[in-house]
Design a protein around this motif. Structure first.
Motif, PDB file in Angstrom:
ATOM      1  N   UNK A 131       0.847  -1.201   0.000  1.00  0.00           N
ATOM      2  CA  UNK A 131       0.000   0.000   0.000  1.00  0.00           C
ATOM      3  C   UNK A 131       0.881   1.249   0.000  1.00  0.00           C
ATOM      4  N   UNK A 132       0.661   2.135  -0.948  1.00  0.00           N
ATOM      5  CA  UNK A 132       1.349   3.425  -0.984  1.00  0.00           C
ATOM      6  C   UNK A 132       0.652   4.389  -0.027  1.00  0.00           C
ATOM      7  N   UNK A 133       1.393   5.354   0.500  1.00  0.00           N
ATOM      8  CA  UNK A 133       0.830   6.341   1.436  1.00  0.00           C
ATOM      9  C   UNK A 133       1.086   7.740   0.884  1.00  0.00           C
ATOM     10  N   UNK A 134      -0.012   8.474   0.681  1.00  0.00           N
ATOM     11  CA  UNK A 134       0.045   9.843   0.161  1.00  0.00           C
ATOM     12  C   UNK A 134      -0.725  10.738   1.144  1.00  0.00           C
ATOM     13  N   UNK A 135      -0.101  11.813   1.588  1.00  0.00           N
ATOM     14  CA  UNK A 135      -0.719  12.675   2.614  1.00  0.00           C
ATOM     15  C   UNK A 135      -1.398  13.887   1.984  1.00  0.00           C
ATOM     16  N   UNK A 136      -2.503  14.315   2.619  1.00  0.00           N
ATOM     17  CA  UNK A 136      -3.263  15.466   2.129  1.00  0.00           C
ATOM     18  C   UNK A 136      -3.628  16.403   3.287  1.00  0.00           C
ATOM     19  N   UNK A 137      -4.095  17.592   3.004  1.00  0.00           N
ATOM     20  CA  UNK A 137      -3.689  18.412   1.866  1.00  0.00           C
ATOM     21  C   UNK A 137      -2.591  19.313   2.411  1.00  0.00           C
ATOM     22  N   UNK A 138      -1.388  19.217   1.872  1.00  0.00           N
ATOM     23  CA  UNK A 138      -0.186  19.807   2.453  1.00  0.00           C
ATOM     24  C   UNK A 138       0.161  21.088   1.707  1.00  0.00           C
ATOM     25  N   UNK A 139       0.010  22.225   2.390  1.00  0.00           N
ATOM     26  CA  UNK A 139       0.172  23.519   1.721  1.00  0.00           C
ATOM     27  C   UNK A 139       1.276  24.389   2.317  1.00  0.00           C
ATOM     28  N   UNK A 140       2.157  23.805   3.132  1.00  0.00           N
ATOM     29  CA  UNK A 140       3.286  24.586   3.645  1.00  0.00           C
ATOM     30  C   UNK A 140       4.573  23.804   3.432  1.00  0.00           C
ATOM     31  N   UNK A 141       5.652  24.551   3.158  1.00  0.00           N
ATOM     32  CA  UNK A 141       6.923  23.944   2.765  1.00  0.00           C
ATOM     33  C   UNK A 141       7.523  23.087   3.871  1.00  0.00           C
ATOM     34  N   UNK A 142       7.369  23.494   5.125  1.00  0.00           N
ATOM     35  CA  UNK A 142       7.977  22.744   6.223  1.00  0.00           C
ATOM     36  C   UNK A 142       7.374  21.343   6.333  1.00  0.00           C
ATOM     37  N   UNK A 143       6.056  21.240   6.219  1.00  0.00           N
ATOM     38  CA  UNK A 143       5.417  19.926   6.305  1.00  0.00           C
ATOM     39  C   UNK A 143       5.739  19.086   5.076  1.00  0.00           C
ATOM     40  N   UNK A 144       5.810  19.734   3.927  1.00  0.00           N
ATOM     41  CA  UNK A 144       6.224  19.005   2.718  1.00  0.00           C
ATOM     42  C   UNK A 144       7.593  18.373   2.923  1.00  0.00           C
ATOM     43  N   UNK A 145       8.537  19.149   3.416  1.00  0.00           N
ATOM     44  CA  UNK A 145       9.887  18.627   3.632  1.00  0.00           C
ATOM     45  C   UNK A 145       9.877  17.488   4.645  1.00  0.00           C
ATOM     46  N   UNK A 146       9.107  17.642   5.723  1.00  0.00           N
ATOM     47  CA  UNK A 146       9.008  16.580   6.731  1.00  0.00           C
ATOM     48  C   UNK A 146       8.536  15.273   6.108  1.00  0.00           C
ATOM     49  N   UNK A 147       7.509  15.338   5.273  1.00  0.00           N
ATOM     50  CA  UNK A 147       6.948  14.129   4.684  1.00  0.00           C
ATOM     51  C   UNK A 147       7.868  13.529   3.622  1.00  0.00           C
ATOM     52  N   UNK A 148       8.515  14.373   2.853  1.00  0.00           N
ATOM     53  CA  UNK A 148       9.473  13.868   1.865  1.00  0.00           C
ATOM     54  C   UNK A 148      10.636  13.162   2.546  1.00  0.00           C
TER      55      UNK A 148
END
Length: 338
Positions: free
Chosen positions: A292-309
């Protein structure tokens, strides 16, 4: 009356356990040898236990994927054709995400909400308006570029000062599913969410006619609707609906057997749910172990994007795909993300 039993604990795989115990008895005297044993054991366990792979949709290009939520509606009017084309031009690798409803006369239309109030100059339910009526509305009427999710909050658009809404009167309109697919960029990947019960077969037929099922992930929030979409397009990547996603999240946190949950290919997850943190390596590893792939929503700030990446998420949904691309390019340049 018997209370409903919770899902059974994860069953023990006897061959794997025998391997674990056998290696545990193998005595090593050096750190290097122990490290080698651990690495080898992980490989053997994965092979012996038959760990499944992610759906080809997620293996076809490097992850994490960036899903342009509502076509990337943070900067232009959401779910409109010009916004879709511009989002793809700026980031051809982004997955173009959109939603489908049905009009009063049965047309399949691309719009997020069940009503037109939040995004247009009209009012009423999509299902109560004909296609002709829907396409007279201004779909850029409530767009607020680079503010919040790109569209005014409900109740803050109609009657507000026109200067706050720069896309009014610019020709943006609600498109049909067929109109969107006719100009959908090639190559390109897209994500479709069915928002109305009973239209799954028709949507599936239209999607199949594109000949681009390998580029597609599809589903619905409703469990029944998602099951019908999965049955209609069995080869297409599918994402977990609400009920099955809750089962999956609780199983991941509690260590229960995933087999107790209906299976789909992608867990589209918020950061938290039912009071539980879902942006953890444990959730990701258990999901991946079950294909199962995991995709997070809805991410609109750079800090959280970096955390998830950095965490290893397979992707994010965002209203600002350009921002996500910038973060990803930077992390790849640093060698943090492949």
């Amino acid at each position: 009356h018997q209370p409903k039993a919770r899902p059974k604990p994860l069953p023990i795989s006897l061959p794997c356990d025998r391997m674990r115990s056998g290696w545990a008895r193998f005595s090593e005297t050096t750190v290097m040898r122990r490290m080698f044993v651990v690495s080898l054991l992980a490989c053997l366990l994965a092979a012996a236990c038959g760990e499944p792979s992610l759906h080809p949709f997620f293996r076809a290009q490097p992850r994490p994927l960036i899903f342009a939520h509502r076509f990337g509606g943070g900067v232009e009017p959401e779910e409109t054709i010009p916004t879709m084309l511009n989002a793809h031009q700026r980031n051809p690798d982004a997955v173009l995400e959109f939603d489908v409803h049905a009009s009063a006369d049965g047309a399949l239309v691309v719009i997020h909400d069940a009503t037109v109030d939040r995004t247009t100059n009209g009012t009423g339910k999509v299902r109560d308006l004909t296609l002709a009526a829907l396409q007279t509305l201004d779909a850029g009427y409530c767009a607020t570029p680079n503010v919040g999710n790109g569209t005014a909050e409900p109740g803050h658009c109609h009657g507000a000062a026109p200067a706050l809404f720069p896309f009014r009167g610019k020709g943006y309109r609600i498109a049909t599913l067929q109109e969107v697919l006719a100009v959908l960029p090639t190559p390109g990947r897209f994500s479709v969410e069915v928002k109305a019960d009973g239209i799954e077969r028709r949507v599936a037929d239209v999607l199949r006619a594109t000949g681009r099922l390998n580029d597609l992930i599809a589903g619905a929030e409703s469990d029944d609707s998602a099951a019908r979409m999965q049955a209609a397009l069995p080869q297409v990547a599918s994402y977990y609906p609400a009920g099955a996603a809750t089962c999956l999240a609780l199983s991941a946190k509690a260590g229960w057997d995933y087999a107790a949950c209906p299976h789909f290919d992608c867990f589209a997850s918020p950061l938290t749910g039912a009071g539980l943190a879902l942006d953890t390596s444990g959730v990701l590893s258990r999901a991946h172990a079950n294909g199962v792939a995991v995709v997070y929503w809805t991410i609109n700030d750079a800090a959280t994007m970096e955390h998830l990446f950095r965490l290893g998420a397979d992707g994010i949904y965002t209203d600002y795909p350009d921002m996500a691309k910038d973060v990803l390019v930077r992390l790849r340049a640093q060698g943090v993300v492949k």
